[in-house]
Design a protein around this motif. Structure first.
Motif, PDB file in Angstrom:
ATOM      1  N   VAL A  92      45.870 -14.859  -0.461  1.00 33.06           N
ATOM      2  CA  VAL A  92      46.367 -13.501  -0.736  1.00 33.06           C
ATOM      3  C   VAL A  92      47.896 -13.538  -0.852  1.00 33.06           C
ATOM      4  O   VAL A  92      48.486 -12.969  -1.790  1.00 33.06           O
ATOM      5  CB  VAL A  92      45.917 -12.533   0.380  1.00 33.06           C
ATOM      6  CG1 VAL A  92      46.593 -11.176   0.224  1.00 33.06           C
ATOM      7  CG2 VAL A  92      44.391 -12.397   0.389  1.00 33.06           C
ATOM      8  N   ALA A  93      48.516 -14.228   0.084  1.00 31.39           N
ATOM      9  CA  ALA A  93      49.987 -14.301   0.083  1.00 31.39           C
ATOM     10  C   ALA A  93      50.507 -14.960  -1.187  1.00 31.39           C
ATOM     11  O   ALA A  93      51.517 -14.529  -1.765  1.00 31.39           O
ATOM     12  CB  ALA A  93      50.468 -15.070   1.316  1.00 31.39           C
ATOM     13  N   ALA A 114      45.031  -9.712  12.789  1.00 31.82           N
ATOM     14  CA  ALA A 114      45.285 -10.992  12.108  1.00 31.82           C
ATOM     15  C   ALA A 114      46.176 -10.778  10.890  1.00 31.82           C
ATOM     16  O   ALA A 114      47.112 -11.555  10.632  1.00 31.82           O
ATOM     17  CB  ALA A 114      43.957 -11.640  11.692  1.00 31.82           C
ATOM     18  N   LEU A 115      45.906  -9.712  10.139  1.00 34.82           N
ATOM     19  CA  LEU A 115      46.698  -9.441   8.940  1.00 34.82           C
ATOM     20  C   LEU A 115      48.143  -9.100   9.299  1.00 34.82           C
ATOM     21  O   LEU A 115      49.100  -9.609   8.688  1.00 34.82           O
ATOM     22  CB  LEU A 115      46.057  -8.300   8.133  1.00 34.82           C
ATOM     23  CG  LEU A 115      46.770  -7.938   6.826  1.00 34.82           C
ATOM     24  CD1 LEU A 115      45.742  -7.563   5.755  1.00 34.82           C
ATOM     25  CD2 LEU A 115      47.765  -6.795   6.998  1.00 34.82           C
ATOM     26  N   ALA A 119      51.303 -11.192   8.152  1.00 35.59           N
ATOM     27  CA  ALA A 119      52.328 -10.564   7.308  1.00 35.59           C
ATOM     28  C   ALA A 119      53.708 -10.724   7.947  1.00 35.59           C
ATOM     29  O   ALA A 119      54.697 -11.011   7.267  1.00 35.59           O
ATOM     30  CB  ALA A 119      51.994  -9.086   7.097  1.00 35.59           C
ATOM     31  N   ARG A 120      53.768 -10.555   9.270  1.00 30.24           N
ATOM     32  CA  ARG A 120      55.043 -10.682   9.984  1.00 30.24           C
ATOM     33  C   ARG A 120      55.544 -12.130   9.878  1.00 30.24           C
ATOM     34  O   ARG A 120      56.701 -12.379   9.535  1.00 30.24           O
ATOM     35  CB  ARG A 120      54.859 -10.267  11.447  1.00 30.24           C
ATOM     36  CG  ARG A 120      56.164  -9.977  12.180  1.00 30.24           C
ATOM     37  CD  ARG A 120      55.903  -9.278  13.511  1.00 30.24           C
ATOM     38  NE  ARG A 120      54.822  -9.913  14.251  1.00 30.24           N
ATOM     39  CZ  ARG A 120      53.786  -9.257  14.806  1.00 30.24           C
ATOM     40  NH1 ARG A 120      53.682  -7.945  14.717  1.00 30.24           N
ATOM     41  NH2 ARG A 120      52.852  -9.933  15.454  1.00 30.24           N
ATOM     42  N   ARG A 125      54.778  -7.919   2.974  1.00 27.54           N
ATOM     43  CA  ARG A 125      53.868  -6.778   3.159  1.00 27.54           C
ATOM     44  C   ARG A 125      52.537  -7.130   2.500  1.00 27.54           C
ATOM     45  O   ARG A 125      52.512  -7.532   1.335  1.00 27.54           O
ATOM     46  CB  ARG A 125      54.453  -5.507   2.533  1.00 27.54           C
ATOM     47  CG  ARG A 125      53.498  -4.329   2.659  1.00 27.54           C
ATOM     48  CD  ARG A 125      54.073  -2.995   2.195  1.00 27.54           C
ATOM     49  NE  ARG A 125      53.089  -1.941   2.436  1.00 27.54           N
ATOM     50  CZ  ARG A 125      52.343  -1.354   1.485  1.00 27.54           C
ATOM     51  NH1 ARG A 125      52.512  -1.678   0.219  1.00 27.54           N
ATOM     52  NH2 ARG A 125      51.437  -0.435   1.810  1.00 27.54           N
ATOM     53  N   VAL A 126      51.449  -7.030   3.242  1.00 25.98           N
ATOM     54  CA  VAL A 126      50.109  -7.290   2.710  1.00 25.98           C
ATOM     55  C   VAL A 126      49.355  -5.951   2.705  1.00 25.98           C
ATOM     56  O   VAL A 126      48.819  -5.533   3.728  1.00 25.98           O
ATOM     57  CB  VAL A 126      49.358  -8.324   3.572  1.00 25.98           C
ATOM     58  CG1 VAL A 126      47.968  -8.599   2.983  1.00 25.98           C
ATOM     59  CG2 VAL A 126      50.151  -9.621   3.683  1.00 25.98           C
ATOM     60  N   PRO A 127      49.333  -5.262   1.567  1.00 27.15           N
ATOM     61  CA  PRO A 127      48.735  -3.927   1.561  1.00 27.15           C
ATOM     62  C   PRO A 127      47.245  -3.978   1.866  1.00 27.15           C
ATOM     63  O   PRO A 127      46.524  -4.815   1.318  1.00 27.15           O
ATOM     64  CB  PRO A 127      49.001  -3.400   0.148  1.00 27.15           C
ATOM     65  CG  PRO A 127      49.398  -4.569  -0.673  1.00 27.15           C
ATOM     66  CD  PRO A 127      49.884  -5.639   0.251  1.00 27.15           C
TER      67      PRO A 127
END
Lengths: 372, 372
Positions: A92-93, A114-115, A119-120, A125-127
């Motif tokens: 995804v990233a 987990a997300l 993301a951090r 930012r993982v919408p």
């Protein structure tokens, strides 16, 4: 000059006139309701189909392989609508870093934690949308579950909104039941969005959809996008619940007659379940269509003939009422109209494209993506 | 170092220890009966599997694409065991001209005439078997039908023998019923060969087989080869009729837990029908195994857990007796044991190969062929 008589059978056929007509119908309907489409590409998995229906528009995918494939084709706004396995976050990233707006889906605190951690760590930012359960069909939290706000808080700046899918609408057999499924899907999604907003959380996306509810909806106030995919091809399951007619079906499988068992009133073809899939979605409907209805090579239905049996590379055609099967000599080519377009299409790597019955020419060959 | 924790789910897993054990069992049984194997490669469609089981030996294929693929891999003796569509004869001729002994199958005078005409025009012998119907399951002429000798005469020098397949043996549920199916398959094939020979025609090949009858046969006098393919992987349908045990199953699909619906006692995974196929072959058996049984990642069965539902990319696991599902946190990987190995394998482009439960390492990745 390639016609449907040329390629070796079995192969998949797409009628581009029907595809265009199906696309226009939903486009016009949603325009009337003032809500944009987010095309689900899991049915066709084909860039040419998406280009024709919804060029460059926002899409929904069922696998990350589809997301990568359509990102390569220039689609910038992609929703991966299967609950995220944290193990898949690096892929995804990678898409997000390419500049694709890839939105994921989840319905548990474990996934949200987990997300957020990922993301951090990645400074990204993982919408994410929270999946809402509107009819007990599959995943999702119910809109009144306190977990909804908890998940929203854990997601923080990654929270993008809510999503629901009226899976039970595939079992709604009257126009009123379909309208009710659409109302319920919309009402549940809007209620969930209101819950998040009342808790001080943002909810820009309110995503609903399924092919039946997208067509049955009469009011989508508060909804920001509608997902639908099957309708580009439609199939016998959709015809069985009344969302389309049999002559809207844009996908079929070309097969050849290779034998007869006259005592058993059977015609045998070289199209078995490898070509049609094992999907028997009409088995539970009022009219069981076996493995599919049978048309001639121009696409005209042959009355009463049904594909009643399938082994790996053999299809058995017989009549519903036991009347003698029509004379179909060895070598005759036919087209099988499938129960479930998503499953049948998945058995093929390409589509042979024709335009209605007036033109037997294969105008193009479109390739289909697969895998995970 | 790749383990089953590494690749993105869903993916297909082959246990090479079980594969080897299944291969040895049938090899030993047929050696005892004094009849050679003609491996059917339609289940695995994988050169590495064929190499391991039957390197370079005679094989059976279900499509011409398989024939071409295995010819490229050096297999010199191939039987295409689906009734020949005359349109496909040029591809057959191309393989014959490469030096591959490609034998085709037919059961009508129309096909025999088309083949003989084609062979004469091409100045080529196209070896053909006549399909014999032993149990009313699919194609073939019955061994007493005068058409058998007529077809043989039309084929002339192309006649290579007879073939039958006990398709009904998949519905034989006792050891005696399996033995009876094997006896009937052998007796019918030998009777057909006798009919041809009594008419002064040659019948060098007497080909029988199916996974159930290959294992159940006790006397194959007069038979020249046995076809079987499913047994390399086996599946729940074969376990249901008693040809194997569940712990012989060599193919499974690795999936990940992505959600729970605790009120409905469901575990949701990322392996739907796209990963398992829609095959519900155990539905008609004494024990309906849903879309498959569930094992942990080492391959040990989780008691009572069944894959009871499937959408395209979601699987639903629940218990047979309604007892609470075991605690399987988000991210847990599991393996689904399929109803029908041929159908499940067809959903995948490769196999991840492990050796039994002692070695979680992925030792190799084998690719799988597809298409027509």
């Amino acid at each position: 000059m390639t016609t449907l008589d040329t390629p070796g059978t079995p192969f998949a056929v797409v009628d581009a006139d029907r595809l265009d007509r199906n696309a226009s119908r939903l486009r016009d309907h949603l325009r009337g309701l003032g809500v944009p489409l987010r095309l689900h590409v899991k049915t066709s998995k084909c860039v040419e189909v998406a280009e024709r229906v919804h060029a460059g528009g926002p899409i929904t995918v069922s696998t990350l392989a589809e997301a990568e494939h359509f990102a390569d084709a220039g689609y910038p706004d992609i929703l991966y609508a299967v609950g995220i396995d944290p193990h898949k976050l690096p892929r995804v990233a990678a898409l997000l870093r390419r500049g694709v707006t890839l939105t994921v889906l989840l319905d548990t605190l474990v996934q949200a934690e987990a997300l957020t951690r990922f993301a951090r760590e990645q400074d990204l930012r993982v919408p994410a949308l929270v999946e809402i359960d509107c009819d007990g069909h599959r995943g999702g939290v119910v809109s009144t579950d306190p977990a909804l706000v908890e998940i929203g808080r854990v997601l923080g700046g990654n929270l993008a909104g809510v999503l629901t899918h009226a899976g039970e609408s595939y079992f709604a057999y009257t126009p009123e039941a379909l309208r009710q499924a659409a109302r319920n899907e919309r009402d549940t999604a809007v209620a969930a969005a209101t819950t998040l907003r009342d808790a001080g959380l943002p909810c820009p996306v309110v995503s609903v959809g399924s092919t039946p509810t997208a067509h049955a909806a009469t009011d989508l106030t508060g909804v920001t996008e509608v997902r639908a995919g099957n309708y580009v091809f439609f199939d016998l399951v959709m015809a069985g619940i009344g969302v389309c007619d049999v002559d809207d079906l844009a996908l079929s499988v070309a097969v050849t007659v290779i034998g007869h068992q006259r005592d058993r009133n059977w015609v045998i073809t070289d199209g078995g379940w490898m070509a049609t899939s094992r999907d028997r979605g009409t088995q539970a409907q009022a009219v069981d269509q076996g493995y599919g209805l049978v048309a001639d090579l121009r696409g005209d239905l042959i009355p009463d003939l049904v594909m009643t049996g399938a082994s790996q590379e053999h299809g058995i055609l017989s009549t519903r009422d036991g009347r003698p099967v029509p004379e179909l000599p060895i070598g005759t080519r036919l087209r099988i109209l499938p129960n479930h377009a998503c499953a049948t299409a998945a058995q093929h790597d390409r589509y042979h494209v024709v335009r209605g019955t007036a033109h037997p020419l294969v105008e193009a060959t479109w390739s289909r993506h697969r895998g995970w």
